[in-house]
Design a protein around this motif. Structure first.
Motif, PDB file in Angstrom:
ATOM      1  N   GLU A 123       0.805  -1.014  -0.142  1.00 63.38           N
ATOM      2  CA  GLU A 123      -0.112   0.144   0.035  1.00 63.38           C
ATOM      3  C   GLU A 123       0.742   1.282  -0.068  1.00 63.38           C
ATOM      4  OE1 GLU A 123      -3.296   1.800   3.022  1.00 63.38           O
ATOM      5  OE2 GLU A 123      -3.318  -0.255   2.712  1.00 63.38           O
ATOM      6  N   ILE A 124       2.004   1.091   0.689  1.00 64.16           N
ATOM      7  CA  ILE A 124       2.756   2.224   0.835  1.00 64.16           C
ATOM      8  C   ILE A 124       3.562   2.689  -0.674  1.00 64.16           C
ATOM      9  CG2 ILE A 124       5.122   3.394   1.887  1.00 64.16           C
ATOM     10  CD1 ILE A 124       4.302   1.812   4.605  1.00 64.16           C
ATOM     11  N   LEU A 125       4.129   1.509  -0.959  1.00 65.10           N
ATOM     12  CA  LEU A 125       4.678   1.795  -2.284  1.00 65.10           C
ATOM     13  C   LEU A 125       3.655   2.367  -3.580  1.00 65.10           C
ATOM     14  CD1 LEU A 125       6.985   1.296  -4.460  1.00 65.10           C
ATOM     15  CD2 LEU A 125       6.519  -0.939  -4.727  1.00 65.10           C
ATOM     16  N   VAL A 126       2.396   1.680  -3.496  1.00 65.46           N
ATOM     17  CA  VAL A 126       1.726   2.191  -4.498  1.00 65.46           C
ATOM     18  C   VAL A 126       1.261   3.599  -4.443  1.00 65.46           C
ATOM     19  CG1 VAL A 126      -0.909   1.989  -5.277  1.00 65.46           C
ATOM     20  CG2 VAL A 126       0.537  -0.123  -4.962  1.00 65.46           C
ATOM     21  N   GLN A 127       0.917   4.001  -3.061  1.00 62.51           N
ATOM     22  CA  GLN A 127       0.825   5.469  -2.751  1.00 62.51           C
ATOM     23  C   GLN A 127       1.808   6.495  -3.069  1.00 62.51           C
ATOM     24  OE1 GLN A 127      -0.469   5.636   1.481  1.00 62.51           O
ATOM     25  NE2 GLN A 127      -2.605   4.556   1.143  1.00 62.51           N
ATOM     26  N   GLU A 128       3.042   5.853  -2.717  1.00 57.02           N
ATOM     27  CA  GLU A 128       4.270   6.798  -2.873  1.00 57.02           C
ATOM     28  C   GLU A 128       4.444   7.001  -4.322  1.00 57.02           C
ATOM     29  OE1 GLU A 128       5.968   8.709  -0.859  1.00 57.02           O
ATOM     30  OE2 GLU A 128       4.832   8.033   0.706  1.00 57.02           O
ATOM     31  N   ALA A 129       4.301   5.959  -5.051  1.00 55.66           N
ATOM     32  CA  ALA A 129       4.664   5.818  -6.589  1.00 55.66           C
ATOM     33  C   ALA A 129       3.596   6.570  -7.236  1.00 55.66           C
ATOM     34  CB  ALA A 129       4.673   4.282  -7.010  1.00 55.66           C
ATOM     35  N   GLY A 130       2.402   6.485  -6.846  1.00 53.48           N
ATOM     36  CA  GLY A 130       1.013   7.199  -7.419  1.00 53.48           C
ATOM     37  C   GLY A 130       1.030   8.629  -7.443  1.00 53.48           C
ATOM     38  N   ALA A 131       1.865   9.231  -6.097  1.00 54.95           N
ATOM     39  CA  ALA A 131       1.963  10.540  -5.671  1.00 54.95           C
ATOM     40  C   ALA A 131       2.886  11.185  -6.782  1.00 54.95           C
ATOM     41  CB  ALA A 131       2.347  10.867  -4.218  1.00 54.95           C
ATOM     42  N   ARG A 132       4.034  10.586  -7.231  1.00 56.64           N
ATOM     43  CA  ARG A 132       4.941  10.744  -8.105  1.00 56.64           C
ATOM     44  C   ARG A 132       4.810  10.686  -9.487  1.00 56.64           C
ATOM     45  NH1 ARG A 132       6.656  10.357  -2.976  1.00 56.64           N
ATOM     46  NH2 ARG A 132       8.385  11.523  -2.307  1.00 56.64           N
ATOM     47  N   ASN A 133       3.592   9.959  -9.865  1.00 53.13           N
ATOM     48  CA  ASN A 133       3.079   9.618 -11.222  1.00 53.13           C
ATOM     49  C   ASN A 133       4.093   8.314 -11.851  1.00 53.13           C
ATOM     50  OD1 ASN A 133       0.985  11.166 -11.522  1.00 53.13           O
ATOM     51  ND2 ASN A 133       2.236  13.028 -11.800  1.00 53.13           N
ATOM     52  N   ILE A 134       4.552   7.462 -10.888  1.00 55.34           N
ATOM     53  CA  ILE A 134       5.254   6.586 -11.388  1.00 55.34           C
ATOM     54  C   ILE A 134       4.444   5.031 -11.409  1.00 55.34           C
ATOM     55  CG2 ILE A 134       7.266   5.084 -10.775  1.00 55.34           C
ATOM     56  CD1 ILE A 134       8.385   7.139  -9.102  1.00 55.34           C
ATOM     57  N   ARG A 135       4.538   4.268 -12.470  1.00 52.86           N
ATOM     58  CA  ARG A 135       3.828   3.108 -12.769  1.00 52.86           C
ATOM     59  C   ARG A 135       4.321   2.220 -11.937  1.00 52.86           C
ATOM     60  NH1 ARG A 135       0.697   0.985 -17.030  1.00 52.86           N
ATOM     61  NH2 ARG A 135      -0.692  -0.897 -16.091  1.00 52.86           N
ATOM     62  N   ALA A 136       3.531   1.646 -11.004  1.00 55.59           N
ATOM     63  CA  ALA A 136       4.020   0.314 -10.064  1.00 55.59           C
ATOM     64  C   ALA A 136       3.295  -0.873 -10.445  1.00 55.59           C
ATOM     65  CB  ALA A 136       3.853   0.829  -8.801  1.00 55.59           C
ATOM     66  N   VAL A 137       3.915  -1.829 -10.651  1.00 55.87           N
ATOM     67  CA  VAL A 137       3.303  -3.087 -11.214  1.00 55.87           C
ATOM     68  C   VAL A 137       3.619  -4.137 -10.016  1.00 55.87           C
ATOM     69  CG1 VAL A 137       3.137  -4.668 -12.961  1.00 55.87           C
ATOM     70  CG2 VAL A 137       3.799  -2.602 -13.520  1.00 55.87           C
ATOM     71  N   ASP A 138       2.301  -4.631  -9.465  1.00 55.07           N
ATOM     72  CA  ASP A 138       2.231  -5.609  -8.403  1.00 55.07           C
ATOM     73  C   ASP A 138       2.199  -7.146  -9.086  1.00 55.07           C
ATOM     74  OD1 ASP A 138       2.129  -7.166  -6.176  1.00 55.07           O
ATOM     75  OD2 ASP A 138       0.299  -6.120  -5.389  1.00 55.07           O
ATOM     76  N   VAL A 139       3.495  -7.652  -8.809  1.00 55.34           N
ATOM     77  CA  VAL A 139       3.593  -9.164  -9.503  1.00 55.34           C
ATOM     78  C   VAL A 139       2.774 -10.252  -8.786  1.00 55.34           C
ATOM     79  CG1 VAL A 139       5.064 -11.016 -10.177  1.00 55.34           C
ATOM     80  CG2 VAL A 139       5.981  -8.618 -10.562  1.00 55.34           C
ATOM     81  N   MET A 140       2.754  -9.804  -7.232  1.00 58.62           N
ATOM     82  CA  MET A 140       2.240 -10.988  -6.586  1.00 58.62           C
ATOM     83  C   MET A 140       1.054 -10.944  -5.847  1.00 58.62           C
ATOM     84  SD  MET A 140       3.732 -13.981  -5.143  1.00 58.62           S
ATOM     85  CE  MET A 140       5.604 -13.702  -4.864  1.00 58.62           C
ATOM     86  N   GLY A 141       0.816  -9.470  -5.496  1.00 59.54           N
ATOM     87  CA  GLY A 141      -0.388  -9.141  -4.602  1.00 59.54           C
ATOM     88  C   GLY A 141      -1.783  -9.702  -5.319  1.00 59.54           C
ATOM     89  N   PRO A 142      -2.201  -9.424  -6.872  1.00 62.17           N
ATOM     90  CA  PRO A 142      -3.289  -9.811  -7.412  1.00 62.17           C
ATOM     91  C   PRO A 142      -3.304 -11.290  -7.596  1.00 62.17           C
ATOM     92  CG  PRO A 142      -2.111  -8.099  -8.795  1.00 62.17           C
ATOM     93  CD  PRO A 142      -1.371  -8.433  -7.634  1.00 62.17           C
ATOM     94  N   LEU A 143      -2.284 -11.989  -7.760  1.00 55.95           N
ATOM     95  CA  LEU A 143      -2.492 -13.661  -7.540  1.00 55.95           C
ATOM     96  C   LEU A 143      -2.707 -14.184  -6.247  1.00 55.95           C
ATOM     97  CD1 LEU A 143      -2.164 -16.142  -9.127  1.00 55.95           C
ATOM     98  CD2 LEU A 143       0.442 -16.353  -8.790  1.00 55.95           C
ATOM     99  N   ILE A 144      -2.172 -13.431  -5.112  1.00 49.57           N
ATOM    100  CA  ILE A 144      -2.317 -14.002  -3.778  1.00 49.57           C
ATOM    101  C   ILE A 144      -3.917 -13.797  -3.556  1.00 49.57           C
ATOM    102  CG2 ILE A 144      -2.081 -13.404  -1.284  1.00 49.57           C
ATOM    103  CD1 ILE A 144       0.904 -12.862  -1.939  1.00 49.57           C
ATOM    104  N   GLU A 145      -4.563 -12.510  -4.010  1.00 49.72           N
ATOM    105  CA  GLU A 145      -5.965 -12.158  -3.559  1.00 49.72           C
ATOM    106  C   GLU A 145      -6.750 -13.033  -4.492  1.00 49.72           C
ATOM    107  OE1 GLU A 145      -6.277  -8.125  -4.947  1.00 49.72           O
ATOM    108  OE2 GLU A 145      -5.063  -7.472  -3.274  1.00 49.72           O
ATOM    109  N   ALA A 146      -6.439 -13.547  -5.878  1.00 52.83           N
ATOM    110  CA  ALA A 146      -7.230 -14.457  -6.672  1.00 52.83           C
ATOM    111  C   ALA A 146      -7.158 -15.853  -5.905  1.00 52.83           C
ATOM    112  CB  ALA A 146      -6.709 -14.606  -7.879  1.00 52.83           C
ATOM    113  N   LEU A 147      -6.032 -16.238  -5.382  1.00 54.73           N
ATOM    114  CA  LEU A 147      -6.002 -17.463  -4.650  1.00 54.73           C
ATOM    115  C   LEU A 147      -7.008 -17.580  -3.579  1.00 54.73           C
ATOM    116  CD1 LEU A 147      -2.214 -18.297  -5.259  1.00 54.73           C
ATOM    117  CD2 LEU A 147      -4.035 -19.457  -6.089  1.00 54.73           C
TER     118      LEU A 147
END
Length: 269
Positions: free
Chosen positions: A68-92
């Motif tokens: 969450e911190i990474l996504v927020q910090e990256a979004g505040a600086r207009n940096i695209r952040a790609v989560d490799v693990m999170g969506p898969l863990i949520e789907a499982l």
């Protein structure tokens, strides 16, 4: 610039990133892996650095708060952040009732345990039945005993517990390797057995080989002689002795592991 960020080694994220970059003929993109990020402040520093370039951040962070911190910090600086693990863990999580452990580096730990187990099995085969005395010094455990006391099955069982075990057959006519007398007692295990049970086991073995069941190998006098000799070796070496009479290999192995781990803890204190 592609920043690969992880709370573990980061191999998974880097592998996925390189596979994707290869689709652009590598595109002269620099990949920088940043492993073991476990503090919010470290994440903020990396995002701040990435903001100075045309960059994206690819990450595998299993802790939700860090993601969450990474996504927020990256979004505040207009940096695209790609989560490799999170969506898969949520789907499982939608198809299982098991709660994710959210522990970094689990895959690496599993791999390390697997290779240690394979190494221990190969060791048990290589140094089975006293084939090479050099295994005595390299082994975690050395098992002593007369023929047909279950040394080999025990060593193979221990190998599956990632314990490198060698075994040495004790025969009155052959002196045991001197190396065994240099080992700490908790790394040396002697196997004893009821004489009559050993006679019966050896007779069955001879029958299976198509040999006379009354051969000297299975006679009571020979068995008693061998067991007496083994007890002398046990006494001289100071090893722990386990009676394997009517015991399954799992039960014997449990006692062996108890002796071994207790000795290792004592030596480390």
């Amino acid at each position: 610039m592609v920043y690969v960020v992880s709370d573990s080694v980061g191999e998974t994220a880097e592998m996925v990133t390189r596979a994707a970059v290869s689709q652009f003929n590598h595109g002269h993109l620099e990949i920088r892996r940043v492993p073991y990020l476990n503090e919010p402040e470290d994440i903020r520093e990396i995002v701040e650095e990435a903001a100075g370039f045309a960059s994206i951040i690819v990450f595998t962070l299993v802790q939700p708060n860090l993601r969450e911190i990474l996504v927020q910090e990256a979004g505040a600086r207009n940096i695209r952040a790609v989560d490799v693990m999170g969506p898969l863990i949520e789907a499982l999580g939608t198809i299982t009732t098991t709660t994710p452990r959210l522990e970094p580096g689990l895959m690496r730990k599993v791999d390390e345990e697997y290779f240690r187990r394979v190494e221990a099995i190969e060791f048990a085969v290589k140094y089975d039945d006293g084939k090479d005395p050099r295994g005595i010094i390299q082994a975690d455990l050395v098992v002593l005993g007369v023929s047909r006391t279950g040394k080999t099955p025990l060593c193979m069982y221990l190998a599956h517990k990632r314990i490198k075990a060698a075994n040495i057959p004790l025969v009155p006519e052959v002196a045991p390797p001197e190396e065994i007398f240099t080992l700490p007692p908790h790394r040396l295990i002697g196997l004893n057995v009821n004489p009559q049970q050993l006679v019966d086991i050896r007779r069955e073995r001879l029958k299976a080989l198509g040999l006379p069941a009354d051969a000297g190998y299975a006679r009571s006098e020979r068995v008693l002689k061998e067991l007496a000799y083994a007890r002398k070796v046990f006494q001289r070496s100071g090893c722990s002795v386990i009676d394997v009479t009517n015991k399954a290999v799992e039960e014997t192995a449990g006692k062996v592991l108890e002796i071994y781990h207790k000795g290792e803890r004592y030596r480390s204190e």
